[in-house]
Each structure stands twice: as C-alpha cells, then as structure tokens.
Scaffold this active site. Sequence first.
Site, PDB file in Angstrom:
ATOM      1  N   ASP A  85       9.400   2.730   1.394  1.00 36.19           N
ATOM      2  CA  ASP A  85       9.045   3.681   1.881  1.00 36.19           C
ATOM      3  C   ASP A  85       8.314   3.406   3.021  1.00 36.19           C
ATOM      4  OD1 ASP A  85       6.518   4.911   2.817  1.00 36.19           O
ATOM      5  OD2 ASP A  85       5.407   3.629   0.610  1.00 36.19           O
TER       6      ASP A  85
ATOM      7  N   PHE B 147       0.664  -1.383   0.008  1.00 39.76           N
ATOM      8  CA  PHE B 147       0.087   0.073  -0.226  1.00 39.76           C
ATOM      9  C   PHE B 147       0.774   1.258  -0.320  1.00 39.76           C
ATOM     10  CE2 PHE B 147      -2.014   3.632   1.550  1.00 39.76           C
ATOM     11  CZ  PHE B 147      -2.964   3.797   0.986  1.00 39.76           C
TER      12      PHE B 147
ATOM     13  N   LYS C 145       3.539  11.065   6.388  1.00 36.34           N
ATOM     14  CA  LYS C 145       2.823  11.253   8.033  1.00 36.34           C
ATOM     15  C   LYS C 145       3.051  11.946   9.199  1.00 36.34           C
ATOM     16  CE  LYS C 145       0.276   7.267   6.385  1.00 36.34           C
ATOM     17  NZ  LYS C 145      -0.295   5.866   5.669  1.00 36.34           N
TER      18      LYS C 145
HETATM   19  C1  LIG Z   1       0.153   6.405   4.012  1.00 39.46           C
HETATM   20  C2  LIG Z   1       1.049   6.027   3.608  1.00 39.46           C
HETATM   21  C3  LIG Z   1       1.261   6.341   1.896  1.00 39.46           C
HETATM   22  C4  LIG Z   1       0.390   7.652   1.259  1.00 39.46           C
HETATM   23  O1  LIG Z   1       0.253   8.347   2.027  1.00 39.46           O
HETATM   24  P1  LIG Z   1      -1.199   9.598   1.939  1.00 39.46           P
HETATM   25  O2  LIG Z   1      -0.686  10.183   3.028  1.00 39.46           O
HETATM   26  O3  LIG Z   1      -1.709   9.091   2.001  1.00 39.46           O
HETATM   27  O4  LIG Z   1      -1.020   9.734   0.472  1.00 39.46           O
HETATM   28  C5  LIG Z   1       2.630   5.761   1.621  1.00 39.46           C
HETATM   29  N1  LIG Z   1       2.543   4.257   1.768  1.00 39.46           N
HETATM   30  C6  LIG Z   1       2.572   3.521   2.853  1.00 39.46           C
HETATM   31  C7  LIG Z   1       3.626   2.895   3.206  1.00 39.46           C
HETATM   32  C8  LIG Z   1       1.458   4.373   3.657  1.00 39.46           C
HETATM   33  O5  LIG Z   1       1.860   3.830   4.890  1.00 39.46           O
END
Ligand SMILES: *Cc1c(COP(=O)(O)O)cnc(C)c1O
Length: 410
Positions: A235, A150, A264
């Site tokens: 990521d 994700f 985040k």
């Molecule tokens: C939340 C998340 C994203 C996307 O972030 P948004 O600010 O919601 O676009 C991408 N990669 C990971 C691993 C995430 O947990």
Amino acid sequence: MQADAVQPRTLSELDYIALEKQYGANNYKPIDVVIERGEGVWVWDVEGRRYLDFLSAYSAVNQGHAHPRILQAMIEQAQKVTLTSRAFRNDQLPLLAKELCELTGYDKMLPMNSGAEAVETALKLARKWGHKVKGVPEGQAEIIVASGNFQGRTISIISFSDEPQYKDGFGPFTPGYKTVPYGDADALEAAITPNTVAFSVEPIQGEAGIVLPPDGYLRRVREICTRHNVLLFTDEIQTGLGRTGKLFASHWEDVRGDIVTLGKALSGGFYPVSAVLADDPIMGVFKPGDHGSTFGGNPLAAAVARMALRVLVEEGMIDNARVMGEYLLGRLKRIESKHIKEVRGRGLLIGVELTDEAGGARRFCEALKEQGVLSKETHENVIRFAPPLTITKDDIDWAMGRIETVLMMD
Ligand SMILES: *Cc1c(COP(=O)(O)O)cnc(C)c1O
C-alpha cells in the site's frame, strides 16, 4: 452570472468554526485554522495569516498547493467533459493507464477514487486470484496484515485494524484476516497457510506514527511471499509518488509488490483519484461486471492525474524529496529538546516522537500553528512533518527556526 459569484467574505474565523460545529458531523478534531487559499508550500487563512504547510493533506499535496500546470489541466478538461461513466469510453483514461503503467512498470491499472476504495479493490483482487488461480477453496481465502496498519475506513478495512477506536461500535466485522507484528518477517512466514492469498503491508506505516520496519524486512517479505505463492500487496497510498525520495518507498529495498495501491498525490490534491496496479496474470482475473465505480476513471480525474504524475517527474520533485528530506531529518535530529524521544523518517515523511512526559503532541502542533507552521499529531505522541515535495532549503530553514522554538517550550 452575478448571483453565482463568490460573496465577499463577512464571516470571521470563529464564525466558520462555529458553523462547522453546528452543522457538521463531529468525526474530526482539526487544528483550528480556517484555510482560504494555498499556493505551493504556503496556505493562507481567512484572516490573511500565512502558514507553511508541513502536512500536505496527509501527502495528497506532494506537488504543492494549486500547482499551476495541474490546475490548467483541470480547467481545460472541465471545459470539455467531466464524467462519462465506464458505460462509455473517454479520451483521457487510456492515456492515464498507459502513462501510469509505463512510469511504474506494471502491465495494468484499475482506476478508483479514494484510497480506501483502491485498498478494497486490491483485497477483492487478491481474494479472486486466490480462488481462481491459486486454487484456494471458494470463500476460504486468508489475507495477512501487519499490526499497526492503516488502510482506510471501510468496514472490511477496519475489520483488520488493531486500533480500538477505529472499530468501536462498528461490528460485525469482515472475516478472513490475520494479523502479524509489523517488521517481523518470521511471524509472517509462520502465519502462512495453504489458504493464504496475500500479505498486505505499508512500506512505512504513516498513520501508525511514521514507523519504519527494520532494514531488509521488505526484501525478506518479498522472498517469503514468492516462495509460498502469496501475493505481496504494498500500500503506497501515503508513501508512494515520491514522498520518501523514490517513486515508491518499496524501491528503497528494490522490492516490487504484486499489487500496489496509489491514491492521495495521484491527483496532486485536486480531486480524489486512486488506482491499483498489477500484472496481467493477477489483474486478468477481473472480468466485465466483476467490479467498478461510477466516477472511477472519469476524464476529469484522468486528466488531472496525468498532469500530477508528469509534474512530479519533470520538475524533479522525487529527487528534491530525498535531498530536502535528508536535510530536514538532520536538522530535526540536532534539536536538543527534553521532549523528543526519537526523530525518524525517510525522504519528506518524518515523525518526531515525543516522550510520555511531554504532555501529548497536540499542544506542540497548536503552538506550531501559532508560529505559522501547520502539522498534525498522529496518535498521542508523534508529530508528523511531511511538507510538499517542492519545498526549498530556505523554506525549511524558515520553518526550523519556529519548530526549534516550539520544541524548546516547557
Ligand atoms: C490515507 C491512506 C489510505 C486511505 O485513503 P483515503 O483516500 O483516505 O480513503 C489507505 N492507505 C494508506 C497507507 C493511507 O495512508
């Protein structure tokens, strides 16, 4: 001034829920709690009830709600200047760039806003590096991803998702991606071709249900990527910035990604701020005009992110995540409930997987809300526990009494 003041509240919880249902797009199914205020690990709803936040806005609020030092930085910057665009320079972005690079040990950073934008930026960076540096024929770059990934909700990112609902009806999709099973380093090596430019991986998969790969996986992935001249893109949007008890979750295996995305908690939950990190030989492929964002790197975002990083380090939140995470994981593992299939996690990123017979995680999250603990199911059967990194042992003990009660229900 008077006309702009916040009106005294006359609406009930049910009124707010009804309004959102009537006027808001129906693309979420929130737990029905209407939050009005937050402070540290606690939030209060519009009826004055208090809850312990065990989700932290999917790890965006690692520093706790309304952290006073971040709030102060935000207010002070908002009173000066909020947006310059990158047409001009501002006096906050250079300092954020320096501080973030020094903290993480990368040569360069590129600021964006949401996590998905940072991931898109990383994918563009990897492709451009592949075509301009590695020598992959133009338009032929391949990026390998892991099953269960994700990384956001844009068209290109959902193009490599294997979650049917994230894709249903949204095609046609972006080509150039190949999926290998998460946790299987041999499969990665077998999938690499001369056109492979990057492997994109979450050190721990958050949205997939707090899935930890086997020990040694990331180290092997690192070694395979190096040997084949493939960029490792880690990521760390959810796992980074202390969530797992280290600055980055990859550090648990002493692995350094070639490209890292952060988001985040980079703003402590105050503002959308994300960033891509890489060293000069990679980031150097971007030339003026190649990529950008109106709000990316704006002075308000930069001032907020600078303080969000500072409090994370100065206030010992990363160590606290490790110590409190071990304590919470241990307590959860000792619950003897017929509903629990597995408890797993690292630091304060913990998943409780329920059995197929438990009737889904949602009803437990709803029951937890009634008890004053906010958490959210991920997929059908996993409850995610990810409180702010400022949580104390007393807070955990308070929550555990309630979590035990709920997990013992029929
Ligand atoms: C939340 C998340 C994203 C996307 O972030 P948004 O600010 O919601 O676009 C991408 N990669 C990971 C691993 C995430 O947990």
